[in-house]
Motif scaffolding. Structure first.
Motif, PDB file in Angstrom:
ATOM      1  N   ARG A 115      23.512  60.346 -48.660  1.00  0.00           N
ATOM      2  CA  ARG A 115      22.790  58.830 -48.362  1.00  0.00           C
ATOM      3  C   ARG A 115      21.607  58.250 -48.841  1.00  0.00           C
ATOM      4  NH1 ARG A 115      24.984  61.063 -43.580  1.00  0.00           N
ATOM      5  NH2 ARG A 115      22.669  60.497 -42.129  1.00  0.00           N
ATOM      6  N   THR A 116      20.369  59.616 -49.113  1.00  0.00           N
ATOM      7  CA  THR A 116      19.920  59.612 -49.101  1.00  0.00           C
ATOM      8  C   THR A 116      19.634  58.704 -51.278  1.00  0.00           C
ATOM      9  OG1 THR A 116      18.991  61.244 -48.200  1.00  0.00           O
ATOM     10  CG2 THR A 116      17.140  61.009 -49.835  1.00  0.00           C
ATOM     11  N   VAL A 117      20.104  59.367 -51.613  1.00  0.00           N
ATOM     12  CA  VAL A 117      20.419  59.187 -53.242  1.00  0.00           C
ATOM     13  C   VAL A 117      21.174  57.795 -53.107  1.00  0.00           C
ATOM     14  CG1 VAL A 117      21.546  59.514 -55.092  1.00  0.00           C
ATOM     15  CG2 VAL A 117      20.761  61.428 -53.840  1.00  0.00           C
ATOM     16  N   ALA A 118      22.187  56.965 -52.273  1.00  0.00           N
ATOM     17  CA  ALA A 118      22.539  56.358 -52.061  1.00  0.00           C
ATOM     18  C   ALA A 118      20.981  54.806 -51.978  1.00  0.00           C
ATOM     19  CB  ALA A 118      23.955  56.099 -51.063  1.00  0.00           C
ATOM     20  N   ASN A 119      20.255  55.328 -50.580  1.00  0.00           N
ATOM     21  CA  ASN A 119      19.359  54.132 -50.438  1.00  0.00           C
ATOM     22  C   ASN A 119      18.511  53.943 -52.142  1.00  0.00           C
ATOM     23  OD1 ASN A 119      19.993  53.813 -48.220  1.00  0.00           O
ATOM     24  ND2 ASN A 119      19.094  55.658 -46.863  1.00  0.00           N
ATOM     25  N   GLU A 120      18.176  55.873 -52.206  1.00  0.00           N
ATOM     26  CA  GLU A 120      17.593  55.253 -53.843  1.00  0.00           C
ATOM     27  C   GLU A 120      18.125  54.046 -54.819  1.00  0.00           C
ATOM     28  OE1 GLU A 120      16.835  59.127 -54.989  1.00  0.00           O
ATOM     29  OE2 GLU A 120      15.871  60.055 -53.175  1.00  0.00           O
ATOM     30  N   PHE A 121      19.070  54.119 -54.523  1.00  0.00           N
ATOM     31  CA  PHE A 121      19.454  53.599 -56.174  1.00  0.00           C
ATOM     32  C   PHE A 121      20.609  52.132 -55.384  1.00  0.00           C
ATOM     33  CE2 PHE A 121      20.049  56.851 -57.765  1.00  0.00           C
ATOM     34  CZ  PHE A 121      19.802  56.688 -59.360  1.00  0.00           C
ATOM     35  N   ARG A 122      19.950  51.445 -53.407  1.00  0.00           N
ATOM     36  CA  ARG A 122      19.609  50.149 -52.744  1.00  0.00           C
ATOM     37  C   ARG A 122      21.775  49.998 -52.962  1.00  0.00           C
ATOM     38  NH1 ARG A 122      15.347  46.752 -53.531  1.00  0.00           N
ATOM     39  NH2 ARG A 122      13.386  47.920 -53.838  1.00  0.00           N
ATOM     40  N   VAL A 123      22.807  51.202 -52.868  1.00  0.00           N
ATOM     41  CA  VAL A 123      23.688  51.245 -52.007  1.00  0.00           C
ATOM     42  C   VAL A 123      24.364  51.191 -50.681  1.00  0.00           C
ATOM     43  CG1 VAL A 123      26.374  52.347 -52.637  1.00  0.00           C
ATOM     44  CG2 VAL A 123      24.753  52.316 -54.541  1.00  0.00           C
ATOM     45  N   SER A 124      24.693  50.055 -50.212  1.00  0.00           N
ATOM     46  CA  SER A 124      24.905  50.153 -49.027  1.00  0.00           C
ATOM     47  C   SER A 124      25.791  51.479 -48.723  1.00  0.00           C
ATOM     48  CB  SER A 124      25.323  48.715 -48.302  1.00  0.00           C
ATOM     49  OG  SER A 124      25.660  48.874 -47.250  1.00  0.00           O
ATOM     50  N   VAL A 125      25.317  52.134 -47.603  1.00  0.00           N
ATOM     51  CA  VAL A 125      25.847  52.854 -47.219  1.00  0.00           C
ATOM     52  C   VAL A 125      26.473  53.099 -45.417  1.00  0.00           C
ATOM     53  CG1 VAL A 125      24.213  54.644 -46.725  1.00  0.00           C
ATOM     54  CG2 VAL A 125      26.572  55.716 -46.756  1.00  0.00           C
ATOM     55  N   ARG A 126      27.682  53.476 -44.969  1.00  0.00           N
ATOM     56  CA  ARG A 126      27.852  53.279 -43.328  1.00  0.00           C
ATOM     57  C   ARG A 126      28.068  55.146 -43.581  1.00  0.00           C
ATOM     58  NH1 ARG A 126      26.112  50.209 -41.499  1.00  0.00           N
ATOM     59  NH2 ARG A 126      26.857  50.030 -39.275  1.00  0.00           N
ATOM     60  N   SER A 127      27.404  55.483 -42.124  1.00  0.00           N
ATOM     61  CA  SER A 127      28.455  56.674 -41.332  1.00  0.00           C
ATOM     62  C   SER A 127      30.115  56.702 -40.695  1.00  0.00           C
ATOM     63  CB  SER A 127      27.028  57.737 -41.120  1.00  0.00           C
ATOM     64  OG  SER A 127      26.899  56.775 -40.301  1.00  0.00           O
ATOM     65  N   THR A 128      30.086  58.063 -40.102  1.00  0.00           N
ATOM     66  CA  THR A 128      30.839  58.027 -39.617  1.00  0.00           C
ATOM     67  C   THR A 128      30.145  57.202 -37.846  1.00  0.00           C
ATOM     68  OG1 THR A 128      31.658  59.511 -40.252  1.00  0.00           O
ATOM     69  CG2 THR A 128      31.990  59.123 -37.793  1.00  0.00           C
ATOM     70  N   VAL A 129      29.189  57.462 -37.804  1.00  0.00           N
ATOM     71  CA  VAL A 129      28.112  57.696 -36.360  1.00  0.00           C
ATOM     72  C   VAL A 129      28.039  55.565 -36.101  1.00  0.00           C
ATOM     73  CG1 VAL A 129      26.441  57.160 -35.031  1.00  0.00           C
ATOM     74  CG2 VAL A 129      27.282  60.100 -35.940  1.00  0.00           C
ATOM     75  N   SER A 130      27.689  55.369 -37.548  1.00  0.00           N
ATOM     76  CA  SER A 130      27.532  53.652 -37.478  1.00  0.00           C
ATOM     77  C   SER A 130      29.209  52.842 -37.583  1.00  0.00           C
ATOM     78  CB  SER A 130      26.745  53.577 -39.199  1.00  0.00           C
ATOM     79  OG  SER A 130      27.421  53.603 -40.471  1.00  0.00           O
ATOM     80  N   LEU A 131      29.551  53.786 -38.157  1.00  0.00           N
ATOM     81  CA  LEU A 131      31.228  52.576 -37.530  1.00  0.00           C
ATOM     82  C   LEU A 131      31.434  52.822 -36.163  1.00  0.00           C
ATOM     83  CD1 LEU A 131      32.848  54.226 -41.262  1.00  0.00           C
ATOM     84  CD2 LEU A 131      31.795  51.696 -40.567  1.00  0.00           C
ATOM     85  N   LEU A 132      31.414  54.159 -35.759  1.00  0.00           N
ATOM     86  CA  LEU A 132      31.822  54.393 -34.829  1.00  0.00           C
ATOM     87  C   LEU A 132      31.285  53.001 -33.605  1.00  0.00           C
ATOM     88  CD1 LEU A 132      32.369  58.332 -34.264  1.00  0.00           C
ATOM     89  CD2 LEU A 132      33.868  55.889 -34.386  1.00  0.00           C
ATOM     90  N   CYS A 133      29.913  53.128 -33.766  1.00  0.00           N
ATOM     91  CA  CYS A 133      28.777  51.960 -33.284  1.00  0.00           C
ATOM     92  C   CYS A 133      29.013  50.427 -33.055  1.00  0.00           C
ATOM     93  CB  CYS A 133      26.960  51.857 -33.573  1.00  0.00           C
ATOM     94  SG  CYS A 133      26.599  53.642 -33.007  1.00  0.00           S
ATOM     95  N   ASP A 134      30.055  49.956 -35.039  1.00  0.00           N
ATOM     96  CA  ASP A 134      30.077  48.880 -35.340  1.00  0.00           C
ATOM     97  C   ASP A 134      31.074  48.609 -34.250  1.00  0.00           C
ATOM     98  OD1 ASP A 134      27.986  48.636 -37.233  1.00  0.00           O
ATOM     99  OD2 ASP A 134      29.689  49.263 -39.364  1.00  0.00           O
ATOM    100  N   LEU A 135      32.087  49.169 -33.957  1.00  0.00           N
ATOM    101  CA  LEU A 135      32.894  49.312 -33.460  1.00  0.00           C
ATOM    102  C   LEU A 135      32.524  48.923 -31.653  1.00  0.00           C
ATOM    103  CD1 LEU A 135      35.743  51.919 -34.874  1.00  0.00           C
ATOM    104  CD2 LEU A 135      35.813  49.134 -35.069  1.00  0.00           C
ATOM    105  N   VAL A 136      31.504  49.642 -31.860  1.00  0.00           N
ATOM    106  CA  VAL A 136      31.140  49.852 -29.593  1.00  0.00           C
ATOM    107  C   VAL A 136      30.379  47.905 -30.302  1.00  0.00           C
ATOM    108  CG1 VAL A 136      29.258  50.807 -28.436  1.00  0.00           C
ATOM    109  CG2 VAL A 136      31.064  51.516 -29.216  1.00  0.00           C
TER     110      VAL A 136
END
Length: 186
Positions: A121-142
């Motif tokens: 995820r850190t590398v993704a942020n360096e390359f400006r790639v949108s990333v979602r984690s399990t926690v963020s997906l669960l929060c999206d659903l909430v």
């Protein structure tokens, strides 16, 4: 969905798919992508196929009709993983290959990489790639009121029972989400 996501597909890494399948909640990942395409890169499919002999729950991932296997075909798709291999591949050239392909496809197609590995995820942020984690997906659903906070907490606890590494322990989802401003309320 969230405004920080690209307009392309959700591209899944092995970890979320495997652990959601093991916990019996693979359908929730389907729910989290909505009508957006969901892709599995070739390296992730290989990792899942290789694990079938030891982990029968992986069959449900391979059989999920909503997950589309995506092979790199364009020049951009073939070139993009190289940007990530130098950062993510260690001595074991197969370890993290899935993450490299996930990030590459998400970058090229302006999609969302679904990855829980913190370094990836850190590398993704360096390359400006949108990333979602399990926690963020669960929060999206909430946040989208498709899942209650209590139910999301139960799912997180079930994922922990599969020995999935999440940034909190049992009964810790609610507090983690609130303390990190992932939910609009307490």
């Amino acid at each position: 969905m969230n405004s920080d996501r690209g307009c392309g597909p959700f591209v899944f890494d092995t970890g979320p798919l495997s652990h959601f399948a093991q916990a019996g909640w693979l359908g929730l990942l389907r729910e989290s992508v909505g009508s957006t395409e969901a892709w599995i890169p070739a390296a992730v499919q290989r990792e899942i196929s290789d694990g079938l002999m030891h982990y029968s729950h992986l069959r449900s991932v391979l059989d999920a009709g909503w997950l589309v296997r995506h092979e790199a075909v364009s020049t951009a798709e073939h070139a993009a993983p190289g940007r990530y291999t130098a950062r993510l591949l260690g001595d074991d050239q197969r370890k993290n290959l899935g993450e490299c392909e996930v990030l590459a496809l998400a970058e090229v197609h302006r999609g969302v990489a679904v990855i829980d590995d913190s370094f990836a995820r850190t590398v993704a942020n360096e390359f400006r790639v949108s990333v979602r984690s399990t926690v963020s997906l669960l929060c999206d659903l909430v946040r989208d009121e498709r899942l209650s906070l209590d139910f999301a907490s139960t799912i997180a606890d079930r994922l922990l029972e599969t020995e999935y590494r999440l940034p909190f322990g049992p009964d810790g989802f609610r507090m983690f989400a609130i303390e990190n401003d992932l939910l609009p309320y307490g």
